[in-house]
Design an enzyme around this catalytic site. Sequence first.
Site, PDB file in Angstrom:
ATOM      1  N   ARG A  35      17.020  15.365  12.882  1.00 11.87           N
ATOM      2  CA  ARG A  35      17.066  16.738  12.403  1.00 11.87           C
ATOM      3  C   ARG A  35      18.336  17.042  11.611  1.00 11.87           C
ATOM      4  NH1 ARG A  35      15.175  20.711  17.184  1.00 11.87           N
ATOM      5  NH2 ARG A  35      15.246  22.137  15.398  1.00 11.87           N
ATOM      6  N   SER A  90      -3.611   4.749   6.000  1.00 12.27           N
ATOM      7  CA  SER A  90      -4.674   5.176   5.092  1.00 12.27           C
ATOM      8  C   SER A  90      -5.261   6.509   5.553  1.00 12.27           C
ATOM      9  CB  SER A  90      -5.768   4.106   5.036  1.00 12.27           C
ATOM     10  OG  SER A  90      -6.804   4.479   4.169  1.00 12.27           O
ATOM     11  N   ASP A 128      -2.174   3.972  -4.432  1.00 11.94           N
ATOM     12  CA  ASP A 128      -2.864   2.983  -3.595  1.00 11.94           C
ATOM     13  C   ASP A 128      -2.148   1.643  -3.544  1.00 11.94           C
ATOM     14  OD1 ASP A 128      -4.979   2.310  -1.820  1.00 11.94           O
ATOM     15  OD2 ASP A 128      -5.859   1.095  -3.414  1.00 11.94           O
ATOM     16  N   GLU A 130      -7.145   8.148  -6.008  1.00  9.52           N
ATOM     17  CA  GLU A 130      -8.347   8.283  -5.183  1.00  9.52           C
ATOM     18  C   GLU A 130      -8.155   9.427  -4.193  1.00  9.52           C
ATOM     19  OE1 GLU A 130     -10.682   6.124  -1.495  1.00  9.52           O
ATOM     20  OE2 GLU A 130      -9.046   5.071  -2.500  1.00  9.52           O
ATOM     21  N   LYS A 157      -1.226  10.685   1.418  1.00 12.43           N
ATOM     22  CA  LYS A 157      -0.289  10.244   0.373  1.00 12.43           C
ATOM     23  C   LYS A 157      -0.759  10.670  -1.014  1.00 12.43           C
ATOM     24  CE  LYS A 157      -0.700   5.910   1.491  1.00 12.43           C
ATOM     25  NZ  LYS A 157      -1.653   6.077   2.607  1.00 12.43           N
ATOM     26  N   SER A 158      -2.034  10.429  -1.308  1.00 14.94           N
ATOM     27  CA  SER A 158      -2.554  10.756  -2.637  1.00 14.94           C
ATOM     28  C   SER A 158      -2.584  12.258  -2.873  1.00 14.94           C
ATOM     29  CB  SER A 158      -3.958  10.167  -2.802  1.00 14.94           C
ATOM     30  OG  SER A 158      -3.935   8.750  -2.707  1.00 14.94           O
ATOM     31  N   GLY A 172       2.460   5.195   4.352  1.00 18.10           N
ATOM     32  CA  GLY A 172       1.818   5.733   5.545  1.00 18.10           C
ATOM     33  C   GLY A 172       0.432   5.151   5.715  1.00 18.10           C
ATOM     34  N   HIS A 216       0.849  -1.186   0.000  1.00 20.85           N
ATOM     35  CA  HIS A 216       0.000   0.000   0.000  1.00 20.85           C
ATOM     36  C   HIS A 216       0.884   1.235   0.000  1.00 20.85           C
ATOM     37  CE1 HIS A 216      -3.447   2.518   0.714  1.00 20.85           C
ATOM     38  NE2 HIS A 216      -2.895   3.012   1.816  1.00 20.85           N
TER      39      HIS A 216
END
Length: 310
Positions: free
Chosen positions: A245, A157, A179, A204, A161-162, A155, A140
């Site tokens: 960092r 759902s 996806d 999506e 991300k999309s 990451g 995923h």
Amino acid sequence: MEHGVTLTEMVQKMNLKNLTPNVELVGKEVNIPDVNRPALQLAGFFEHFDSDRVQIIGYVEYTYLQTLTEERKTEIYEKMLKRKVPCVVFSRSLPPEESFLRIAQERDVPVFSTEKKTSSFMSELIRWLNVKLAPCISIHGVLVDVYGVGVLIMGESGIGKSEAALELIKRGHRLVTDDVVEIRKVSDETLVGSAPDITKHFIELRGIGIVDVKSMFGVQSVRETQNIDLVITLEDWSRDKEYDRLGLEEEYTEFLGNKVVCHSIPIRPGRNLAIIVESAAVNHRQKQMGYNAAQELYKRVQENLAKRSN
């Protein structure tokens, strides 16, 4: 191998001419990414014959066969084809003899022809088979080509991300898949990501639905495959967690036994994920080219401390 390449697909991809149309191709597969040129076999030595590979007859093998008697050639053809080889390919459009085609049809072995030279055809076929038959997993995530760097965004759902991928596309980068990412291990150093056919070029977006990236932004906004060079994992920001960092030491994640550089990015309102991903991709390219900003900063600090001590 858990999967194979159908002969029908190989014929279409390699533009082969079918010389045995009466032999059914449905159900026949190639399961080994290597090929074999039956040199010793044509001389009668079958002790170590890689019969499960695609057999290629080049100019040298073809010329040698012309020196044999009809009786000897028939004997060799019978011995080779009775081992149920996946198929036989004649390069340079060399025409096989009628006796060879007859025996091949009797043994249900497909025979093909290609116009390409033997070496170029072999290298092209092996490269293609190595990709098609490589070990494959599905995960995923979102895979994007950013400045030529294959960035796999992972990451939970709904974490964004999309949305990050869509912003990157608007900034001129290219989508590989959203996806579901199919990852193939092409070599011990290379992982190649691609999209399942059913979701190719689609994104999506929660609250909007499905977006066709290719239709909306043009063909320049998508690509079929991309090497996976960098993994970015998005996660909710936590006050109790310490984040890197400086980046003096690389962190890695592993797919199919191959290690890939991985960065964990904490998500907070107001952070521009697209710019962060772009910066990570450029920074990764700099490191590949021999420049490490974190090490340069560390060097300057050490030099400054040395001056003060003096």
